[in-house]
Design an enzyme around this catalytic site. Structure first.
Site, PDB file in Angstrom:
ATOM      1  N   HIS A  92       0.816  -1.208   0.000  1.00 19.67           N
ATOM      2  CA  HIS A  92       0.000   0.000   0.000  1.00 19.67           C
ATOM      3  C   HIS A  92       0.856   1.267   0.000  1.00 19.67           C
ATOM      4  CE1 HIS A  92      -4.230  -1.569   1.084  1.00 19.67           C
ATOM      5  NE2 HIS A  92      -3.547  -2.490   0.417  1.00 19.67           N
ATOM      6  N   HIS A 285      -1.966 -12.680  -2.457  1.00 19.48           N
ATOM      7  CA  HIS A 285      -3.038 -13.356  -1.730  1.00 19.48           C
ATOM      8  C   HIS A 285      -2.696 -14.801  -1.383  1.00 19.48           C
ATOM      9  CE1 HIS A 285      -6.314 -10.261  -3.067  1.00 19.48           C
ATOM     10  NE2 HIS A 285      -5.312  -9.725  -2.384  1.00 19.48           N
TER      11      HIS A 285
END
Length: 756
Positions: A92, A285
């Site tokens: 992020h 993920h």
């Protein structure tokens, strides 16, 4: 009389109604005066690169590895390992980067400051940074927050069994929020109405049936994928406060095929192709989980709105314990694999191994679970070893299966795990290093040796450089070549002014002005440019062929030197004998080393310094000028003196006379400012759009000058007029020339990180 009524102080300094409140459209020059020594506690002599080189790099990594599995009671680690949280933190930090203007990215540690530290997509990352504070505290100035955040993500991946592509340091911290980045115009978190304008809104959620089932999805169209949905430039996120896409689907509609469209758009604007996009999602993920243990109304204010007692933390959660198994972050409660702290290919195995149906998280968010109760008990609980769960997926995960292009790549990675590992390693390195600029800025023992096209590689200089005597001789040949001052100056400006301080791309080094796509940009006047380059290449060839000692001059150096010669000649025409500083050492890149598509983002939509605008935009021309100046790291005085000087040097695109307020073009005088400030003329708009103007003599009515918004703003805007009055004064000629040369030299050397 009460105590309160005696106190005359109701507001502190800086409070009250501001100029921006009164005049919201006022030109914002504050973005040109950020990150000065006034806000930097390190002092002007601080050399971060030198400090980083003295860092015990392996010791830092070991300390970070120790943090990974040392769970803290105040914020317990999921599955006993902070690795997934730290991967998200680094992702992020870097993932805000966008190609359109080079803003965002991990390069300045902006995740510590507003608005990023309070974005809804960054919930709980305040805790991640606090977890590594002991490491930052231990090594202090030797490693920046910007570098530490990315390094922590790398070490997290390695500690979970993944082999990374490498890591490079070299990201010095800044000490205040970046005010120059446009994150969107919405005034509510997760708003998206402004960036998509009046376009058709997404349909409401369906009944949980996939738009396209596996056996026929290639022939079936999403109910929303065909709808018009054009994201505002240069934004690369679908909603205010998100990094990329809404994981529930466009505007919360759980449509995987429509989600794929948003993913492709946003990841593409981050410079990722389809394969890199799939690798990042499938690789990222493989680890961790999302958090949505309860309703979002249990979560308190973000860090910037939280009380002093929170000490910079935010999102205090009153659901249960507020942490561990009761954590609320995105509102989604998804764990993808049975080994969430170990690298594996299970994410793709589960994605294709189950059929999925729509469900909701405990917080009420749309997510997906295997049909008919399949997979029950496969997934461990993050905090309670007695609990097991079924795997789950986000709408954005299912996009990798139900978008035809993504599915093809995903199935290849499913069947070839080693390809996914390599692609993820490379894409992760690109994600976390995309805004670092040239390799000269890369520091540390783990910098990869492989040359990557997206790094805009430039060959190493492998020859002796020209000396002062050579420079003087070359300038003589250039001035005798028949090329005019405007041709010399405009060519050098075209090469150097592509630089973007945001992501450190562009600039004169590499000599890419002679290559596609830059040689064909309208702003560079291709026909004129081709003639100038042909002449300069002839001078280069003649000089290089005459050398017996291996000494050479690159075309990149010669372009800059030619511009310097033009400036010196223009100053001489004004009666000033100056020498423009010149440092050789630029090299020439090849077309094969130049990614045409990637470089196309450097083409200016406007360059006020050349009085050029490619089209008509909502943003004013003067705002685009300030934006260009900010990318060139110019201050307001530097912007003013450069524009005023370039106007009288007559380098406007198309030889336009707008703003050429002088009877002596090609002479480096302060005539632009003197004549702009002349009260003997009256300015009037000559277009309905108020973008061109003419100055008429107040006595005769004769048209004396014409100009654009970027010209007239230097007399209209109070702060710019004050600067113009300095350079337009009778005693300012010498200062004007001196300041112009200094600002010119700065722009020519913006990409010379090898000189730092």
């Amino acid at each position: 009389m009460s105590t309160e009524s005696k106190c005359p102080f109701n507001h502190a300094a800086g409070g009250g109604t501001t100029n921006r409140d009164w005049w919201p459209k006022q030109l914002n020059l504050k973005i040109l005066h950020q990150h000065s020594s006034l806000s930097d506690p390190m002092g002007e002599s601080f050399d971060y690169a030198k400090e980083f080189k003295s860092l015990d790099f392996e010791a830092v990594k070991q300390d970070l590895r120790d943090v990974m599995t040392r769970s803290q009671d105040w914020w317990p680690a999921d599955f006993g390992h902070y690795g997934p949280l730290f991967v998200r933190m680094a992702w992020h930090s870097a993932g805000t980067y966008r190609t359109g203007d080079g803003h965002g990215g991990a390069g300045a540690g902006q995740q510590r400051f507003a608005p990023l530290n309070s974005w809804p997509d960054n919930v709980s990352l305040d805790k991640a940074r606090r977890l590594i504070w002991p490491v930052k505290q231990k090594y202090g100035r030797k490693i920046s927050w910007a570098d530490l955040i990315v390094l922590t993500g790398n070490v997290a991946l390695e500690s979970m069994g993944f082999k990374t592509f490498g890591f490079s340091g070299g990201r010095p911290d800044v000490w205040e929020p970046e005010e120059d980045v446009y994150w969107g115009s919405e005034t509510t978190w997760l708003g998206g109405e402004e960036r998509y304008g009046a376009q058709k809104k997404m349909q409401q959620p369906g009944d949980g049936t996939l738009v396209a089932e596996p056996e026929n999805h290639a022939n079936e169209e999403s109910r929303t994928a065909s709808g018009e949905r054009n994201l505002e430039n240069p934004l690369a996120a679908v909603q205010m406060g998100l990094i990329y896409v809404n994981p529930e689907g466009p505007e919360g509609v759980p449509d995987p095929v429509a989600s794929a469209k948003d993913i492709r758009e946003t990841f593409g604007r981050m410079a990722m192709n389809d394969e890199e996009t799939v690798a990042l999602i499938a690789g990222g993920h493989a680890f961790g989980k999302t958090h949505g243990a309860g309703p979002a109304d249990n979560v308190g204010p973000e860090p910037e709105a939280a009380g002093l007692e929170e000490q910079g933390l935010g999102w205090r959660n009153k659901f249960g314990s507020g942490k561990g198994g009761d954590t609320i972050t995105s509102g989604l409660e998804v764990t993808w694999t049975s080994t969430p702290t170990k690298w594996s290919n299970e994410y793709l195995e589960n994605l294709f191994g189950f059929e999925w149906e729509l469900t909701k998280s405990p917080a009420g968010a749309h997510q997906w679970t295997p049909k008919n109760g399949a997979g029950a008990g496969k997934i461990p609980d993050a905090h309670d070893p007695s609990k097991r769960h079924a795997p789950s997926m986000l709408t954005s995960d299912l996009a990798l299966r139900f978008d035809p292009a993504y599915e093809q790549i995903s199935r290849r990675f499913l069947n070839n795990p080693e390809q996914l590992a390599d692609a993820f390693a490379r894409a992760w390195f690109k994600l976390t290093h995309r805004d670092m600029g040239p390799l000269a800025r890369y520091l540390g023992p783990e910098t990869p040796a492989e040359e990557l096209l997206w790094q805009d590689p430039i060959p190493n200089v492998d020859h002796a450089l020209v000396d002062d005597q050579d420079v003087a001789a070359l300038k003589g040949k250039i001035l005798a070549s028949g090329l005019s001052v405007p041709q010399l100056v405009s060519t050098a400006w075209a090469a150097a002014s592509t630089f973007r301080g945001s992501d450190k791309r562009g600039g004169a080094n590499g000599g890419r002005l002679r290559l596609a796509p830059q040689k064909d940009w309208a702003v560079n006047q291709p026909a004129q440019l081709a003639g100038v380059l042909k002449t300069l290449e002839g001078i280069q060839s003649e000089f290089n062929a005459a050398q017996s000692s291996g000494k050479q001059v690159s075309i990149a150096d010669l372009i800059v030197l030619a511009g310097s010669a033009g400036v010196e000649q223009a100053a001489k025409n004004a009666g000033h004998h100056v020498t423009v500083p010149f440092t050789p050492g630029r090299a020439d890149a090849s077309q094969e080393q130049t990614d045409v598509e990637s470089f196309s983002f450097l083409e200016p939509i406007a360059d006020g310094f050349r009085n050029y605008q490619k089209g008509h935009y909502k943003v004013s021309a003067e705002s685009l000028l300030v934006d260009k100046a900010q990318l060139l790291t110019l201050t307001a005085p530097e912007m003013a003196v450069l524009l005023g000087g370039l106007r009288v040097l007559n380098i406007n695109v198309g030889q336009s006379k707008h703003g050429v307020f002088t009877d002596k073009p090609e002479t480096l005088s302060n005539d632009f400012f003197k004549n702009l400030l002349d009260m003997g003329v009256e300015w009037r708009a000559t277009s309905g759009a108020n973008d061109t103007f003419e100055a008429r003599d107040r006595k005769t009515g004769a048209v004396k000058w014409t100009g654009t918004r970027v010209d007239l703003v230097f007399g209209s805007h109070a702060q710019l007029r004050a600067i113009s009055e300095v350079y337009g004064s009778s005693d300012a000629n010498e200062k004007f020339v001196k300041d112009f040369v200094a600002a010119w030299t700065k722009v020519m050397n913006l990409d010379r990180f090898d000189l730092a």
